[in-house]
Design an enzyme around this catalytic site. Structure first.
Site, PDB file in Angstrom:
ATOM      1  CG  HIS A 208      52.483  10.515-117.885  1.00  0.00           C
ATOM      2  ND1 HIS A 208      53.558  11.313-118.222  1.00  0.00           N
ATOM      3  CD2 HIS A 208      51.828  10.268-119.058  1.00  0.00           C
ATOM      4  CE1 HIS A 208      53.551  11.523-119.528  1.00  0.00           C
ATOM      5  NE2 HIS A 208      52.512  10.910-120.062  1.00  0.00           N
ATOM      6  CG  HIS A 255      57.623   7.230-114.009  1.00  0.00           C
ATOM      7  ND1 HIS A 255      58.298   8.234-113.344  1.00  0.00           N
ATOM      8  CD2 HIS A 255      56.930   7.839-115.004  1.00  0.00           C
ATOM      9  CE1 HIS A 255      58.014   9.398-113.913  1.00  0.00           C
ATOM     10  NE2 HIS A 255      57.194   9.180-114.924  1.00  0.00           N
TER      11      HIS A 255
END
EC number: 3.1.3.-
Length: 441
Positions: A208, A255
Site C-alpha cells: 500500500h 503494518h
C-alpha cells in the site's frame, strides 16, 4: 556499540507493535473490553493453522509476544446490559457500546478466501477513522478499477497506460519481496486489526505504501511539461497522498513503521532505476509486431514464478490479478493503436491545456464512466463464472468449495490472470470501441 548493533536496535524499535498500538490510541482507536476470554476461544479456533509459516513464533496467550497475521480476531465486546455480542458489524458500520461510550467499528471488508473478520474496536475520533478508511482504499481494487479507466477514458490515455506500467512493476516487486522476506503482520494484541482482507499476506514491505508513493510521484513526472499546470500543485499532491496512504496502514493495524518506511524507500529506488524505460516499454507495447505474444508470455511467466515463492496466501491471487490487468491493458492498447481508435496528440501540440469545463464535456465524461464501468464489471463477473469451474474441470480439482479450490495454483492463477486480463483488455479496447461506435469518444 557498533554501527550494526545500532541499526539492529533501530530496526527493532521501528518494528515494535507497541508503537503501532500507541499510534492507534493517539488516533482514538482502542480494543474493546473483555478480550481475554475471547482470545482463548480464538486460539482454539486457530490451532489447526499452526503449521503455516506466517503463524510461527506465536506463544498462545502471550499478549506481547510475536504473533502471526489474523490472531485475536472476531472479538465480542460487551453489550450495554453486560451480555456478550457476536461480531456482526462490518464495512465501517457503527453501533453503540453504551450510552456514554465511544462507538465501535468493525473490519472494512471480510476476507472472502480465509473467512477472517476484523475485531471490533472502540473508535472515539470518527473523522480520523473516515479519513484513514479513505486512505487505505487508495490502495485497494475498487480504487484501481475506477482510477486507471478514468485516466484512460477521460483525461490522457498515454499517462494512464504508463501509470499502469509503473504500478504493475512496483506492485509485482513488492509482492514478491514480501514472500521472500516473510515477516508477519504486527502482533495482535497489542495492535487492533481494523482490516483483515490482506491479513494472510506477509508484512514487509507495505505494498500500500509502495502504491501510495509510486502513483502520485509518477502522475507528476508524467504530466508536468505535458499539461499546463503549476508545479506547486504536484508538490502538494505527492506528500498529501503518500502520507495519507502510509499512515492509514499503521492506523488499520496492518503494518509496522518499518514496513512503511521500507515500502517508501523501495519505491523510490524502483522509480529511479526503471522510470527512464517507461516510455520505451509503452512504445513497444503499442507498435511492436509481436508485442501481444511477448506481453502475455512474460506476464504469465512472472505470475508462475511468484506462485512458487511461498505457500498459498491472498498475495498470490493479487499478484496474478495485477499481472493480468497489466497484460490486458497493454494488449488492448496495441490493438487500439493499430486500429487508430485512440491517437495520442503530436509532440508539437505540447504542453496541453485543459479544455473549458462545459455541461457537454462533463456529461460525456460521466456517460463514459457509467457505460464503461458497467461493461467492465459485466466482463469481470462473466469471466469469474467461466474460469473457475473450467480450471477445476481441466485440473480435476473439486469445485464444491470455491474457497478451497482457489487455494490451488492451477485454479487461482488462470482465474485471476484471465479474468483481469480481459478486464484490462476491455478498458483499452472494447470500451473505447463502444465509445467510438456511439459517438462519445
Amino acid at each position: 556499540m557498533s554501527l550494526r548493533q545500532r541499526l539492529a536496535q533501530l530496526v527493532g524499535r521501528l518494528q515494535d507493535p507497541q508503537k503501532v498500538a500507541r499510534f492507534q490510541r493517539l488516533c482514538g482507536v482502542e480494543a474493546p473490553p473483555r478480550r481475554s476470554a475471547d482470545r482463548r476461544e480464538d486460539e482454539k479456533a486457530e490451532a489447526p493453522l499452526a503449521g503455516d509459516p506466517r503463524l510461527r513464533g506465536r506463544q498462545p496467550g502471550a499478549p506481547g509476544g510475536p504473533q502471526p497475521p489474523g490472531s485475536d480476531r472476531n472479538q465480542c465486546p460487551a453489550k450495554p446490559d453486560g451480555g456478550g455480542a457476536p461480531n456482526g458489524v462490518r464495512n465501517g458500520l457503527a453501533a453503540e457500546l453504551g450510552p456514554a461510550s465511544p462507538r465501535r467499528a468493525g473490519a472494512l471488508r471480510r476476507n472472502s478466501l480465509t473467512g477472517e473478520e476484523g475485531q471490533l474496536a472502540r473508535v472515539s475520533n470518527w473523522p480520523l477513522y473516515c479519513l484513514f478508511c479513505f486512505g487505505t482504499e487508495l490502495g485497494n481494487e475498487l480504487f484501481y478499477i475506477l482510477f486507471f479507466p478514468f485516466w484512460i477514458w477521460n483525461l490522457d490515455p498515454l499517462v494512464g497506460r504508463r501509470l499502469v506500467v509503473i504500478w504493475v512493476l512496483v506492485m509485482y516487486l513488492g509482492q514478491c519481496t514480501k514472500d521472500i522476506i516473510r515477516w508477519p503482520r504486527p502482533a495482535s494484541p497489542p495492535v487492533v486489526k481494523l482490516e483483515v482482507f490482506y491479513n494472510s499476506e506477509y508484512s514487509m514491505p507495505s505494498t500500500h505504501a509502495m502504491s501510495g508513493t509510486a502513483i502520485p510521484i509518477s502522475m507528476v513526472l508524467l504530466t508536468y511539461g505535458r499539461w499546463q499546470y503549476p508545479l506547486i500543485y504536484g508538490l502538494i499532491l505527492i506528500p498529501c497522498w503518500c502520507s495519507l496512504v502510509c499512515l492509514s496502514r499503521i492506523y488499520m493495524g496492518m503494518h509496522s513503521i518499518l514496513d512503511i518506511i521500507a515500502g517508501f524507500l523501495y519505491t523510490i529506488l524502483i522509480l529511479a532505476v526503471f522510470y527512464p524505460f517507461v516510455d520505451l516499454i509503452d512504445n513497444f507495447n503499442q507498435t511492436h509486431k509481436y508485442a501481444p505474444f511477448i506481453i502475455i508470455g512474460l506476464h504469465l511467466a512472472l505470475g508462475i514464478f511468484s506462485f512458487t515463492l511461498d505457500t498459498w496466501s491472498t498475495s498470490r491471487g493479487d499478484t496474478a490479478e495485477i499481472l493480468g490487468s497489466g497484460a490486458g491493458i497493454a494488449c488492448g492498447s496495441h490493438v487500439t493503436y493499430n486500429m487508430g481508435l485512440v491517437l495520442d496528440p503530436s509532440l508539437d501540440t505540447l504542453p496541453l491545456a485543459g479544455p473549458p469545463i462545459t455541461v457537454t464535456l462533463f456529461g460525456k465524461a460521466i456517460l463514459r464512466i457509467l457505460i464503461g464501468m458497467v461493461f467492465v464489471l459485466i466482463i469481470r463477473d462473466v469471466m469469474k463464472k467461466i474460469t473457475i469451474p473450467l480450471a477445476c474441470k481441466i485440473f480435476n480439482i473439486p469445485c464444491d468449495d470455491i474457497r478451497k479450490a482457489r487455494q490451488h495454483m492451477e485454479v487461482e492463477l488462470p482465474y485471476r490472470y484471465i479474468t483481469y486480463g480481459m478486464v484490462g483488455f476491455s478498458i483499452t479496447f472494447f470500451v473505447p470501441y463502444i465509445f467510438f461506435f456511439i459517438g462519445i469518444s
